[in-house]
Scaffold this motif. Structure first.
Motif, mmCIF file in Angstrom:
data_model
loop_
_atom_site.group_PDB
_atom_site.id
_atom_site.type_symbol
_atom_site.label_atom_id
_atom_site.label_comp_id
_atom_site.label_asym_id
_atom_site.label_seq_id
_atom_site.Cartn_x
_atom_site.Cartn_y
_atom_site.Cartn_z
ATOM 1 N N THR A 124 0.845 -1.191 0.000
ATOM 2 C CA THR A 124 0.000 0.000 0.000
ATOM 3 C C THR A 124 0.882 1.244 0.000
ATOM 4 O OG1 THR A 124 -1.731 1.174 1.264
ATOM 5 C CG2 THR A 124 -0.076 -0.003 2.524
ATOM 6 N N ASP A 125 0.271 2.385 -0.256
ATOM 7 C CA ASP A 125 0.977 3.657 -0.069
ATOM 8 C C ASP A 125 0.451 4.391 1.156
ATOM 9 O OD1 ASP A 125 -1.523 4.412 -0.938
ATOM 10 O OD2 ASP A 125 -0.822 5.759 -2.512
ATOM 11 N N ASP A 126 -0.414 3.729 1.921
ATOM 12 C CA ASP A 126 -1.078 4.328 3.081
ATOM 13 C C ASP A 126 -0.579 3.654 4.358
ATOM 14 O OD1 ASP A 126 -2.877 5.073 5.128
ATOM 15 O OD2 ASP A 126 -4.536 5.278 3.727
ATOM 16 N N ALA A 127 0.107 4.423 5.203
ATOM 17 C CA ALA A 127 0.669 3.858 6.436
ATOM 18 C C ALA A 127 -0.408 3.278 7.345
ATOM 19 C CB ALA A 127 1.467 4.924 7.181
ATOM 20 N N LEU A 128 -1.593 3.916 7.385
ATOM 21 C CA LEU A 128 -2.658 3.398 8.248
ATOM 22 C C LEU A 128 -3.162 2.042 7.759
ATOM 23 C CD1 LEU A 128 -4.850 6.461 9.292
ATOM 24 C CD2 LEU A 128 -3.574 4.900 10.770
ATOM 25 N N ILE A 129 -3.221 1.860 6.442
ATOM 26 C CA ILE A 129 -3.610 0.552 5.910
ATOM 27 C C ILE A 129 -2.585 -0.497 6.331
ATOM 28 C CG2 ILE A 129 -3.891 -0.806 3.803
ATOM 29 C CD1 ILE A 129 -6.252 0.964 4.332
ATOM 30 N N ALA A 130 -1.308 -0.149 6.243
ATOM 31 C CA ALA A 130 -0.261 -1.085 6.639
ATOM 32 C C ALA A 130 -0.373 -1.445 8.119
ATOM 33 C CB ALA A 130 1.113 -0.490 6.347
ATOM 34 N N LEU A 131 -0.629 -0.463 8.956
ATOM 35 C CA LEU A 131 -0.748 -0.722 10.390
ATOM 36 C C LEU A 131 -1.979 -1.569 10.701
ATOM 37 C CD1 LEU A 131 0.301 2.783 11.724
ATOM 38 C CD2 LEU A 131 1.524 0.630 12.123
ATOM 39 N N GLN A 132 -3.085 -1.302 10.009
ATOM 40 C CA GLN A 132 -4.274 -2.127 10.205
ATOM 41 C C GLN A 132 -3.995 -3.571 9.783
ATOM 42 O OE1 GLN A 132 -8.226 -0.061 9.099
ATOM 43 N NE2 GLN A 132 -6.661 1.246 8.164
ATOM 44 N N PHE A 133 -3.281 -3.727 8.688
ATOM 45 C CA PHE A 133 -2.904 -5.070 8.221
ATOM 46 C C PHE A 133 -2.122 -5.815 9.300
ATOM 47 C CE2 PHE A 133 0.570 -7.459 5.961
ATOM 48 C CZ PHE A 133 -0.205 -8.554 5.597
ATOM 49 N N LEU A 134 -1.166 -5.128 9.913
ATOM 50 C CA LEU A 134 -0.358 -5.764 10.949
ATOM 51 C C LEU A 134 -1.173 -6.073 12.200
ATOM 52 C CD1 LEU A 134 2.950 -3.696 10.703
ATOM 53 C CD2 LEU A 134 2.391 -5.871 9.600
ATOM 54 N N ALA A 135 -2.265 -5.355 12.410
ATOM 55 C CA ALA A 135 -3.084 -5.537 13.611
ATOM 56 C C ALA A 135 -4.150 -6.613 13.457
ATOM 57 C CB ALA A 135 -3.752 -4.215 13.997
ATOM 58 N N LEU A 136 -4.328 -7.149 12.247
ATOM 59 C CA LEU A 136 -5.401 -8.125 12.029
ATOM 60 C C LEU A 136 -5.167 -9.422 12.794
ATOM 61 C CD1 LEU A 136 -6.197 -7.684 8.222
ATOM 62 C CD2 LEU A 136 -7.407 -6.750 10.204
ATOM 63 N N GLY A 137 -3.905 -9.745 13.061
ATOM 64 C CA GLY A 137 -3.626 -10.931 13.866
ATOM 65 C C GLY A 137 -3.146 -12.134 13.094
ATOM 66 N N TYR A 138 -2.795 -11.983 11.815
ATOM 67 C CA TYR A 138 -2.188 -13.112 11.097
ATOM 68 C C TYR A 138 -0.929 -13.535 11.844
ATOM 69 C CZ TYR A 138 -5.203 -12.020 7.092
ATOM 70 O OH TYR A 138 -6.276 -11.809 6.277
ATOM 71 N N THR A 139 -0.754 -14.836 12.010
ATOM 72 C CA THR A 139 0.410 -15.311 12.756
ATOM 73 C C THR A 139 1.706 -14.839 12.118
ATOM 74 O OG1 THR A 139 -0.861 -17.274 13.395
ATOM 75 C CG2 THR A 139 1.519 -17.345 13.750
ATOM 76 N N GLU A 140 1.764 -14.863 10.783
ATOM 77 C CA GLU A 140 2.917 -14.345 10.047
ATOM 78 C C GLU A 140 2.399 -13.477 8.900
ATOM 79 O OE1 GLU A 140 6.649 -17.087 10.095
ATOM 80 O OE2 GLU A 140 4.956 -18.336 9.486
ATOM 81 N N PRO A 141 2.175 -12.200 9.147
ATOM 82 C CA PRO A 141 1.593 -11.341 8.107
ATOM 83 C C PRO A 141 2.395 -11.343 6.812
ATOM 84 C CG PRO A 141 1.615 -10.211 10.217
ATOM 85 C CD PRO A 141 2.402 -11.469 10.399
ATOM 86 N N GLY A 142 3.709 -11.440 6.931
ATOM 87 C CA GLY A 142 4.547 -11.395 5.746
ATOM 88 C C GLY A 142 4.551 -12.662 4.933
ATOM 89 N N ALA A 143 3.897 -13.710 5.415
ATOM 90 C CA ALA A 143 3.919 -14.983 4.707
ATOM 91 C C ALA A 143 2.570 -15.372 4.116
ATOM 92 C CB ALA A 143 4.396 -16.094 5.655
ATOM 93 N N ILE A 144 1.531 -14.567 4.344
ATOM 94 C CA ILE A 144 0.232 -14.946 3.797
ATOM 95 C C ILE A 144 0.239 -14.779 2.282
ATOM 96 C CG2 ILE A 144 -0.900 -14.226 5.945
ATOM 97 C CD1 ILE A 144 -2.205 -11.951 4.302
ATOM 98 N N THR A 145 -0.508 -15.626 1.603
ATOM 99 C CA THR A 145 -0.608 -15.553 0.139
ATOM 100 C C THR A 145 -2.031 -15.287 -0.327
ATOM 101 O OG1 THR A 145 -0.838 -17.962 0.038
ATOM 102 C CG2 THR A 145 1.387 -17.048 -0.222
ATOM 103 N N ASP A 146 -3.004 -15.483 0.558
ATOM 104 C CA ASP A 146 -4.405 -15.252 0.198
ATOM 105 C C ASP A 146 -5.008 -14.239 1.164
ATOM 106 O OD1 ASP A 146 -7.053 -15.243 -0.477
ATOM 107 O OD2 ASP A 146 -7.340 -17.416 -0.333
ATOM 108 N N PRO A 147 -5.081 -12.960 0.774
ATOM 109 C CA PRO A 147 -5.620 -11.945 1.679
ATOM 110 C C PRO A 147 -7.114 -12.073 1.899
ATOM 111 C CG PRO A 147 -5.233 -10.996 -0.480
ATOM 112 C CD PRO A 147 -4.684 -12.394 -0.529
#
Length: 255
Positions: A124-147
């Motif tokens: 994203t280009d939106d820092a708030l979107i990135a922070l919300q993504f990190l707050a969703l609770g995926y065990t490994e946010p950087g490893a998900i392939t299906d959003p």
């Protein structure tokens, strides 16, 4: 100097730390959710870390792997100076080294990107979107392939335990920025391209870090075989040597 101030001063020219990240880092630091790398020099900013959980929860097996920590350049082997000048890693978001990074494109626009096993994509280009993504609770946010999967669905797919959401971090985001947290990343407008699909950061990385010619890779041609030294044999053992021979067509052993 605060974590946010230190992070900002370490970014290369042209990159800036978004205000939402500054406020978030200040809040996390105020909670005491910080530490340094074990046995690392605390004066080295690269050894300082911020977490999105209190200490008692940060190491739970199903806690979300999000650690804010600076690393110069992209998480790639020997990145060239141009990559070092245009990319800065600001968080580890997967146990295997997946990262959240800032990237400055050729037009001077800053993006937030993810590197998953070295394969990047624009988040994203939106820092708030990135922070919300990190707050969703995926065990490994950087490893998900299906959003399109929720954190629970993703954990079940990987036969893992139900994730432990970072509730206090989530409350901070909703109270401070007035955002809502959906149940899955796709609801934030996040898409994740297939590994072989084009993507702006991938195209740029390929341009500044082209793949070496096949003849330059040891083991791919008879003129440039993979050489097994006596030291390497001792380290790998017979099983490791067998795997290496299966992986490369041209392998020789040093006399």
């Amino acid at each position: 100097m605060s974590f946010a101030e230190d992070m900002a001063t370490h970014l290369p020219d042209g990159l800036t730390l978004p205000t939402a990240f500054v406020r978030t880092f200040d809040w996390l630091e105020a909670q005491g959710w910080h530490d340094t790398v074990p046995n690392g020099d605390p004066q080295d900013f690269g050894n300082r870390m911020l977490f999105i959980y209190p200490q008692a929860a940060r190491n739970l097996p199903s806690a979300s792997h999000v650690v804010f920590r600076f690393e110069a350049g992209p998480p790639l082997y020997q990145p060239p100076p141009e990559a070092m000048a245009r990319v800065a890693t600001i968080a580890k978001i997967a146990g295997d080294g997946g990262t959240l990074s800032l990237w400055l494109d050729d037009d001077g626009k800053q993006w937030i990107v993810v590197f998953n096993h070295g394969i990047p994509y624009v988040l994203t280009d939106d820092a708030l979107i990135a922070l919300q993504f990190l707050a969703l609770g995926y065990t490994e946010p950087g490893a998900i392939t299906d959003p399109g999967l929720t954190p629970i669905e993703h954990a079940l797919q990987d036969f893992g335990d139900p994730p432990v959401p970072p509730l206090e971090f989530r409350a901070f985001l909703t109270d401070t920025f007035g955002v809502t947290l959906p149940d899955r990343a796709s609801a934030l407008g996040i898409t994740i391209p297939a590994d072989i699909a084009p993507d702006p950061i991938r195209d740029w990385i390929e341009a500044v870090m082209p793949e070496p010619e096949i003849g330059a890779i040891p083991g791919m041609t008879p003129e440039n075989p993979y050489v097994i030294t006596s030291e390497l044999r001792e380290i790998l053992g017979e099983e490791g040597i067998a795997i290496l021979r299966e992986s490369y067509e041209y392998v020789i052993e040093e006399e």
